[in-house]
Design a protein around this motif. Structure first.
Motif, PDB file in Angstrom:
ATOM      1  N   GLN A 141       0.859  -1.179   0.000  1.00 49.17           N
ATOM      2  CA  GLN A 141       0.000   0.000   0.000  1.00 49.17           C
ATOM      3  C   GLN A 141       0.897   1.232   0.000  1.00 49.17           C
ATOM      4  O   GLN A 141       1.936   1.236   0.653  1.00 49.17           O
ATOM      5  CB  GLN A 141      -0.902   0.031   1.237  1.00 49.17           C
ATOM      6  CG  GLN A 141      -1.805  -1.173   1.387  1.00 49.17           C
ATOM      7  CD  GLN A 141      -2.542  -1.160   2.714  1.00 49.17           C
ATOM      8  OE1 GLN A 141      -2.718  -0.126   3.338  1.00 49.17           O
ATOM      9  NE2 GLN A 141      -2.970  -2.330   3.157  1.00 49.17           N
ATOM     10  N   VAL A 142       0.482   2.262  -0.726  1.00 47.47           N
ATOM     11  CA  VAL A 142       1.235   3.510  -0.753  1.00 47.47           C
ATOM     12  C   VAL A 142       0.444   4.570   0.006  1.00 47.47           C
ATOM     13  O   VAL A 142      -0.715   4.838  -0.310  1.00 47.47           O
ATOM     14  CB  VAL A 142       1.500   3.988  -2.196  1.00 47.47           C
ATOM     15  CG1 VAL A 142       2.287   5.298  -2.183  1.00 47.47           C
ATOM     16  CG2 VAL A 142       2.260   2.919  -2.980  1.00 47.47           C
ATOM     17  N   ASP A 143       1.067   5.145   1.027  1.00 43.64           N
ATOM     18  CA  ASP A 143       0.468   6.222   1.808  1.00 43.64           C
ATOM     19  C   ASP A 143       1.074   7.530   1.312  1.00 43.64           C
ATOM     20  O   ASP A 143       2.204   7.887   1.666  1.00 43.64           O
ATOM     21  CB  ASP A 143       0.763   6.017   3.292  1.00 43.64           C
ATOM     22  CG  ASP A 143       0.027   7.021   4.182  1.00 43.64           C
ATOM     23  OD1 ASP A 143      -0.326   8.105   3.675  1.00 43.64           O
ATOM     24  OD2 ASP A 143      -0.176   6.727   5.367  1.00 43.64           O
ATOM     25  N   PHE A 144       0.322   8.261   0.472  1.00 45.26           N
ATOM     26  CA  PHE A 144       0.855   9.484  -0.109  1.00 45.26           C
ATOM     27  C   PHE A 144       0.964  10.604   0.916  1.00 45.26           C
ATOM     28  O   PHE A 144       1.781  11.512   0.752  1.00 45.26           O
ATOM     29  CB  PHE A 144      -0.002   9.927  -1.299  1.00 45.26           C
ATOM     30  CG  PHE A 144       0.278   9.151  -2.559  1.00 45.26           C
ATOM     31  CD1 PHE A 144       1.469   9.310  -3.238  1.00 45.26           C
ATOM     32  CD2 PHE A 144      -0.651   8.260  -3.067  1.00 45.26           C
ATOM     33  CE1 PHE A 144       1.746   8.609  -4.395  1.00 45.26           C
ATOM     34  CE2 PHE A 144      -0.390   7.544  -4.224  1.00 45.26           C
ATOM     35  CZ  PHE A 144       0.805   7.724  -4.894  1.00 45.26           C
ATOM     36  N   GLU A 145       0.140  10.578   1.956  1.00 46.54           N
ATOM     37  CA  GLU A 145       0.229  11.632   2.967  1.00 46.54           C
ATOM     38  C   GLU A 145       1.539  11.539   3.742  1.00 46.54           C
ATOM     39  O   GLU A 145       2.112  12.557   4.134  1.00 46.54           O
ATOM     40  CB  GLU A 145      -0.954  11.549   3.924  1.00 46.54           C
ATOM     41  CG  GLU A 145      -2.262  12.055   3.325  1.00 46.54           C
ATOM     42  CD  GLU A 145      -3.341  12.231   4.374  1.00 46.54           C
ATOM     43  OE1 GLU A 145      -3.177  11.703   5.494  1.00 46.54           O
ATOM     44  OE2 GLU A 145      -4.351  12.892   4.081  1.00 46.54           O
ATOM     45  N   ARG A 146       2.015  10.313   3.951  1.00 47.16           N
ATOM     46  CA  ARG A 146       3.250  10.110   4.712  1.00 47.16           C
ATOM     47  C   ARG A 146       4.447   9.799   3.832  1.00 47.16           C
ATOM     48  O   ARG A 146       5.574   9.670   4.330  1.00 47.16           O
ATOM     49  CB  ARG A 146       3.062   8.971   5.722  1.00 47.16           C
ATOM     50  CG  ARG A 146       1.988   9.253   6.770  1.00 47.16           C
ATOM     51  CD  ARG A 146       1.827   8.060   7.695  1.00 47.16           C
ATOM     52  NE  ARG A 146       0.835   8.299   8.707  1.00 47.16           N
ATOM     53  CZ  ARG A 146       1.069   8.888   9.879  1.00 47.16           C
ATOM     54  NH1 ARG A 146       2.281   9.297  10.175  1.00 47.16           N
ATOM     55  NH2 ARG A 146       0.095   9.080  10.749  1.00 47.16           N
ATOM     56  N   ALA A 147       4.219   9.649   2.506  1.00 47.77           N
ATOM     57  CA  ALA A 147       5.279   9.275   1.559  1.00 47.77           C
ATOM     58  C   ALA A 147       5.938   7.966   2.000  1.00 47.77           C
ATOM     59  O   ALA A 147       7.163   7.855   2.076  1.00 47.77           O
ATOM     60  CB  ALA A 147       6.310  10.385   1.430  1.00 47.77           C
ATOM     61  N   GLU A 148       5.089   6.970   2.292  1.00 47.54           N
ATOM     62  CA  GLU A 148       5.574   5.671   2.766  1.00 47.54           C
ATOM     63  C   GLU A 148       4.902   4.535   2.009  1.00 47.54           C
ATOM     64  O   GLU A 148       3.779   4.679   1.518  1.00 47.54           O
ATOM     65  CB  GLU A 148       5.290   5.501   4.263  1.00 47.54           C
ATOM     66  CG  GLU A 148       6.048   6.467   5.155  1.00 47.54           C
ATOM     67  CD  GLU A 148       5.650   6.340   6.611  1.00 47.54           C
ATOM     68  OE1 GLU A 148       6.422   6.798   7.464  1.00 47.54           O
ATOM     69  OE2 GLU A 148       4.562   5.798   6.898  1.00 47.54           O
ATOM     70  N   VAL A 149       5.617   3.411   1.942  1.00 56.54           N
ATOM     71  CA  VAL A 149       5.060   2.181   1.384  1.00 56.54           C
ATOM     72  C   VAL A 149       4.899   1.184   2.531  1.00 56.54           C
ATOM     73  O   VAL A 149       5.853   0.932   3.290  1.00 56.54           O
ATOM     74  CB  VAL A 149       5.977   1.589   0.296  1.00 56.54           C
ATOM     75  CG1 VAL A 149       5.397   0.278  -0.237  1.00 56.54           C
ATOM     76  CG2 VAL A 149       6.155   2.583  -0.845  1.00 56.54           C
ATOM     77  N   ILE A 150       3.701   0.644   2.657  1.00 48.40           N
ATOM     78  CA  ILE A 150       3.397  -0.300   3.734  1.00 48.40           C
ATOM     79  C   ILE A 150       3.438  -1.706   3.157  1.00 48.40           C
ATOM     80  O   ILE A 150       2.685  -2.045   2.239  1.00 48.40           O
ATOM     81  CB  ILE A 150       2.011  -0.008   4.327  1.00 48.40           C
ATOM     82  CG1 ILE A 150       1.940   1.447   4.809  1.00 48.40           C
ATOM     83  CG2 ILE A 150       1.697  -0.968   5.471  1.00 48.40           C
ATOM     84  CD1 ILE A 150       0.543   1.919   5.107  1.00 48.40           C
ATOM     85  N   ARG A 151       4.339  -2.531   3.692  1.00 48.36           N
ATOM     86  CA  ARG A 151       4.510  -3.912   3.229  1.00 48.36           C
ATOM     87  C   ARG A 151       4.330  -4.869   4.401  1.00 48.36           C
ATOM     88  O   ARG A 151       4.293  -4.450   5.560  1.00 48.36           O
ATOM     89  CB  ARG A 151       5.910  -4.098   2.642  1.00 48.36           C
ATOM     90  CG  ARG A 151       6.269  -3.146   1.530  1.00 48.36           C
ATOM     91  CD  ARG A 151       7.766  -3.183   1.228  1.00 48.36           C
ATOM     92  NE  ARG A 151       8.225  -4.546   1.008  1.00 48.36           N
ATOM     93  CZ  ARG A 151       8.334  -5.104  -0.204  1.00 48.36           C
ATOM     94  NH1 ARG A 151       8.017  -4.396  -1.272  1.00 48.36           N
ATOM     95  NH2 ARG A 151       8.762  -6.339  -0.337  1.00 48.36           N
ATOM     96  N   GLU A 152       4.243  -6.154   4.088  1.00 45.15           N
ATOM     97  CA  GLU A 152       4.144  -7.152   5.165  1.00 45.15           C
ATOM     98  C   GLU A 152       5.366  -7.093   6.058  1.00 45.15           C
ATOM     99  O   GLU A 152       5.280  -7.306   7.274  1.00 45.15           O
ATOM    100  CB  GLU A 152       3.992  -8.546   4.556  1.00 45.15           C
ATOM    101  CG  GLU A 152       2.678  -8.764   3.821  1.00 45.15           C
ATOM    102  CD  GLU A 152       2.600 -10.145   3.199  1.00 45.15           C
ATOM    103  OE1 GLU A 152       3.596 -10.906   3.318  1.00 45.15           O
ATOM    104  OE2 GLU A 152       1.560 -10.465   2.604  1.00 45.15           O
TER     105      GLU A 152
END
Length: 232
Positions: A141-152
């Motif tokens: 998942q890409v969180d554009f507000e935090r500029a982060e990618v969420i992975r397992e």
């Protein structure tokens, strides 16, 4: 996001009257739009469309090297974005032809500036839904507000250039974004010479968003053209 996001949409104005192009550009700039380009003929409009990838077009019907109806059909072969006809031809048969081709609206000159901005804004809101800050991909998942990618495995941060490239891809999710368009998104108005840097950034983005970067399923290469982001 919301209307601010819509005001950053790329708008192409096509008319053979230079004065009218300047007037409409001024109207849109005063209303907050920031990405506007103009063309005075069919050939220039097609070139800009291929190179720049507009999100919206305002077309005149009468052009020196063709007509707006023919241009509309050619634009549809390149990309599918909303179109508003703005023309002096107000006969019912012309309106029916333009709307029958699939145009989103048809306005007749002379026009009120407020009516133009209201109609244009309504079309944009209908066609471009507000950007979601959390975007679902096949393996992340890409969180554009935090500029982060969420992975397992955990959360990884995006660099500024990776963020800019992903935003450009997401705004055109499911559509081809050319190499030139991505370079412009990341490096500004003089994007030439950055193709190798773009490839390196694409590789690093895949390492962050894909389960198997060597066999990407979300960030796809379209050979000879550019890249495409597939979202869930």
């Amino acid at each position: 996001m919301g209307d601010e996001y819509l005001k950053r949409k790329k708008i192409l104005l096509v008319d053979d009257e230079a004065e009218l192009l300047r007037m409409v550009t001024d109207i849109l700039v005063q209303d907050g739009y920031t990405e506007i380009r103009t063309a005075g003929c069919v050939n220039d409009a097609l070139r800009i469309c291929r190179e720049w990838g507009p999100d919206f077009a305002v077309l005149d019907v009468m052009l020196p090297d063709g007509d707006g109806f023919m241009l509309f059909t050619k634009l549809r072969e390149i990309a599918d974005f909303p179109v508003l006809f703005l023309t002096a031809r107000g006969e019912d048969e012309d309106k029916f032809q333009g709307l029958g081709l699939g145009a989103d609206d048809y306005m007749v000159k002379p026009f009120l500036p407020k009516e133009l901005t209201l109609r244009l804004g309504a079309i944009l809101r209908r066609c471009y839904k507000e950007e979601s800050p959390l975007v679902m991909l096949e393996g992340s998942q890409v969180d554009f507000e935090r500029a982060e990618v969420i992975r397992e495995e955990g959360i990884v941060s995006l660099t500024a250039k990776e963020y800019d490239i992903l935003v450009a891809l997401y705004r055109n999710a499911g559509r081809i974004v050319t190499i030139d368009q991505l370079c412009e998104a990341a490096w500004g108005d003089n994007p030439y010479g950055y193709e190798n840097s773009l490839m390196a950034h694409i590789r690093r983005i895949r390492e962050k968003i894909e389960r198997n970067p060597s066999k990407p399923v979300s960030l796809l290469t379209v050979k000879g053209l550019g890249y495409k982001l597939k979202v869930l």
